[in-house]
Enzyme design. Structure first.
Site, PDB file in Angstrom:
ATOM      1  N   GLN A   1     130.330 -55.413 -51.344  1.00  0.00           N
ATOM      2  CA  GLN A   1     130.349 -56.875 -51.280  1.00  0.00           C
ATOM      3  C   GLN A   1     131.775 -57.383 -51.450  1.00  0.00           C
ATOM      4  O   GLN A   1     132.599 -56.744 -52.105  1.00  0.00           O
ATOM      5  CB  GLN A   1     129.461 -57.516 -52.367  1.00  0.00           C
ATOM      6  N   ASP A   2     132.051 -58.516 -50.874  1.00  0.00           N
ATOM      7  CA  ASP A   2     133.387 -59.114 -50.881  1.00  0.00           C
ATOM      8  C   ASP A   2     134.004 -59.116 -52.277  1.00  0.00           C
ATOM      9  O   ASP A   2     135.138 -58.688 -52.467  1.00  0.00           O
ATOM     10  CB  ASP A   2     133.297 -60.539 -50.313  1.00  0.00           C
TER      11      ASP A   2
END
Length: 179
Positions: A70-71
């Site tokens: 995830q970012d």
């Protein structure tokens, strides 16, 4: 004679090779890890932090770290780089919109001091999906041929069926034997 001795030593020493599995969220990293481990599909949820498993291929031990993509987690990837011999980059072959982000993350990793000796295996995952990009298209987009200071290989695969994963592991095993 030296090569024979090295092979003999590696057979008895069972040296572990550290591998990090990275890629954007939902690329199939955890599915690939557990396909390696159990040869079956495991239903997963987004990885927060990491999963770690030992995979043995032909007496070669790989300690595989599957790191959340995830970012907000990508900035922590570098904490896993120390002593990494292989980077497995998993690419969702259907996610054309985020391929630019994947490329940025790849070159950021390759510039990191702790990965200067790491080999790179790119899994072009989800080849079973309609409209997926081929390994050749992904290679061209990521400009893999411009990578001169890291051994690299791209392998088309499908994490759900396991297709192509064995060939990727085989490439890694050959790279450890060549060291």
């Amino acid at each position: 004679m030296g090569m024979f001795l090295a092979k003999l030593m590696s057979f008895f020493c069972n040296q572990e090779h550290k591998v990090i599995i990275v890629g954007l969220d939902n690329a199939g990293k955890t599915t690939i890890l557990y396909q390696f481990l159990m040869n079956e599909v495991v239903h997963t949820s987004p990885t927060i932090g990491s999963n770690v498993e030992e995979i043995v291929v032909k007496n070669t031990h790989f300690l595989m770290w599957d790191i959340g993509g995830q970012d907000m987690l990508r900035s922590t990837w570098s904490t896993y780089y120390t002593n990494t011999e292989f980077v497995i980059l998993v690419v969702d072959s259907t996610d054309r919109e985020r391929l630019t982000i994947t490329k940025e993350e790849l070159y950021k990793m390759l510039a990191h001091e702790d990965l200067r000796k790491a080999a790179v295996l790119v899994f072009a995952n989800k080849q079973d999906m309609k409209n997926s990009m081929s390994a050749a298209e992904i290679s061209k987009f990521l400009t893999l041929t411009s990578i001169k200071d890291h051994p690299w290989h791209i392998q088309a695969c499908c994490a759900l069926t396991g297709e192509g994963l064995g060939q990727g592991l085989e490439w890694m095993t050959l790279k450890t034997a060549a060291k």
